[in-house]
Design a protein around this motif. Structure first.
Motif, PDB file in Angstrom:
ATOM      1  N   LYS A   1      -3.917  16.490  -7.327  1.00 64.03           N
ATOM      2  CA  LYS A   1      -4.628  15.529  -8.171  1.00 64.03           C
ATOM      3  C   LYS A   1      -3.802  15.212  -9.425  1.00 64.03           C
ATOM      4  CE  LYS A   1      -9.305  14.936  -9.971  1.00 64.03           C
ATOM      5  NZ  LYS A   1     -10.595  15.593 -10.152  1.00 64.03           N
TER       6      LYS A   1
ATOM      7  N   THR B   1       0.878  -1.166   0.000  1.00 66.49           N
ATOM      8  CA  THR B   1       0.000   0.000   0.000  1.00 66.49           C
ATOM      9  C   THR B   1       0.917   1.216   0.000  1.00 66.49           C
ATOM     10  OG1 THR B   1      -1.729  -1.156   1.218  1.00 66.49           O
ATOM     11  CG2 THR B   1      -1.769   1.260   1.282  1.00 66.49           C
TER      12      THR B   1
ATOM     13  N   GLU C   1       1.277   5.309   0.036  1.00 68.16           N
ATOM     14  CA  GLU C   1       0.629   6.590   0.324  1.00 68.16           C
ATOM     15  C   GLU C   1       1.551   7.713  -0.122  1.00 68.16           C
ATOM     16  OE1 GLU C   1      -0.719   7.109   4.333  1.00 68.16           O
ATOM     17  OE2 GLU C   1      -2.220   5.552   4.124  1.00 68.16           O
TER      18      GLU C   1
ATOM     19  N   ASP D   1      -1.524  -0.799  -4.251  1.00 68.20           N
ATOM     20  CA  ASP D   1      -2.642   0.104  -3.965  1.00 68.20           C
ATOM     21  C   ASP D   1      -2.054   1.488  -3.669  1.00 68.20           C
ATOM     22  OD1 ASP D   1      -5.175   1.077  -3.335  1.00 68.20           O
ATOM     23  OD2 ASP D   1      -5.026   0.432  -1.250  1.00 68.20           O
ATOM     24  N   ILE D   2      -2.378   2.482  -4.491  1.00 70.40           N
ATOM     25  CA  ILE D   2      -1.788   3.815  -4.368  1.00 70.40           C
ATOM     26  C   ILE D   2      -2.864   4.824  -4.011  1.00 70.40           C
ATOM     27  CG2 ILE D   2      -0.505   5.629  -5.554  1.00 70.40           C
ATOM     28  CD1 ILE D   2       0.504   3.401  -7.499  1.00 70.40           C
ATOM     29  N   SER D   3      -2.610   5.570  -2.925  1.00 72.12           N
ATOM     30  CA  SER D   3      -3.520   6.641  -2.523  1.00 72.12           C
ATOM     31  C   SER D   3      -2.694   7.882  -2.215  1.00 72.12           C
ATOM     32  CB  SER D   3      -4.340   6.226  -1.297  1.00 72.12           C
ATOM     33  OG  SER D   3      -3.485   6.016  -0.191  1.00 72.12           O
ATOM     34  N   SER D   4      -3.380   8.985  -1.973  1.00 70.85           N
ATOM     35  CA  SER D   4      -2.643  10.215  -1.679  1.00 70.85           C
ATOM     36  C   SER D   4      -3.307  11.007  -0.571  1.00 70.85           C
ATOM     37  CB  SER D   4      -2.531  11.085  -2.931  1.00 70.85           C
ATOM     38  OG  SER D   4      -3.796  11.599  -3.284  1.00 70.85           O
ATOM     39  N   LYS D   5      -2.479  11.811   0.070  1.00 70.03           N
ATOM     40  CA  LYS D   5      -2.940  12.710   1.126  1.00 70.03           C
ATOM     41  C   LYS D   5      -2.304  14.068   0.863  1.00 70.03           C
ATOM     42  CE  LYS D   5      -4.427   9.513   4.283  1.00 70.03           C
ATOM     43  NZ  LYS D   5      -5.402   8.720   3.702  1.00 70.03           N
TER      44      LYS D   5
ATOM     45  N   LEU E   1      -0.771  13.011  -8.438  1.00 68.76           N
ATOM     46  CA  LEU E   1      -1.192  11.623  -8.231  1.00 68.76           C
ATOM     47  C   LEU E   1      -1.504  10.936  -9.552  1.00 68.76           C
ATOM     48  CD1 LEU E   1      -1.996   9.215  -6.507  1.00 68.76           C
ATOM     49  CD2 LEU E   1      -4.283  10.212  -6.333  1.00 68.76           C
TER      50      LEU E   1
ATOM     51  N   ARG F   1       0.615   7.779 -10.696  1.00 65.22           N
ATOM     52  CA  ARG F   1      -0.120   6.504 -10.786  1.00 65.22           C
ATOM     53  C   ARG F   1      -0.023   5.935 -12.208  1.00 65.22           C
ATOM     54  NH1 ARG F   1      -5.855   5.601  -8.118  1.00 65.22           N
ATOM     55  NH2 ARG F   1      -4.558   6.339  -6.457  1.00 65.22           N
TER      56      ARG F   1
END
Length: 162
Positions: A78, A37, A39, A96-100, A81, A85
């Protein structure tokens, strides 16, 4: 029975620089596993509203300025990312790639990142190095140097070769 991912949590601090993009590419090609994962964290400055703005503008105008600034920050984040991605997928990464998006705190970006990893306890943190050298680090301070010495997890510093 559903299969859960049981990989590592890896935090990658990113910005819009070429150094950051290089660090991401390195991590995609050398570090990430499909079960990980990831982040991405992007640190932004506080809303640039001065005391003069508070004194000379209405509350409504100040709120509009804040909303406009945050909209720009979200659009930049955005895009970062999306681009990162896309590169990961192009290189076959299935993590699994997400951002903060985090607001820079009192201690600056370096402390904000250190606080984030202290709270989320990743397996490691990936950051880029701008290659400022000893004089630059002494004058300005180095985010990566600070994190190597203060983050609670291993820190991978990726430097783009000239």
């Amino acid at each position: 029975m559903s299969e859960e991912k049981k990989g590592r949590l890896i935090v990658v601090a990113v910005d819009t620089s070429e150094h950051s993009k290089y660090a991401w590419s390195w991590a995609v090609n050398n570090l990430f596993k499909d079960s990980d994962t990831i982040e991405l964290i992007h640190i932004h400055d506080k809303v640039p509203i001065s005391m003069l703005d508070y004194a000379s503008k209405s509350y409504r105008k100040i709120m509009e300025l804040e909303q406009e600034f945050m909209k720009e920050v979200k659009e930049i984040s955005k895009k970062i990312l999306k681009d990162l991605r896309k590169e990961a997928e192009k290189n076959g990464c299935k993590a699994d790639i997400s951002s903060k998006v985090l607001e820079k705190g009192e201690g600056g970006a370096k402390q904000t990142i250190a606080d984030y990893v202290a709270k989320h306890r990743p397996a490691c943190l990936v950051v880029s190095s701008r290659g400022a050298g000893a004089v630059g680090r002494a004058l300005v301070g180095s985010v990566s140097d600070f994190l190597v010495h203060n983050a609670i997890c291993p820190v991978i510093v990726v430097r783009k070769q000239d």
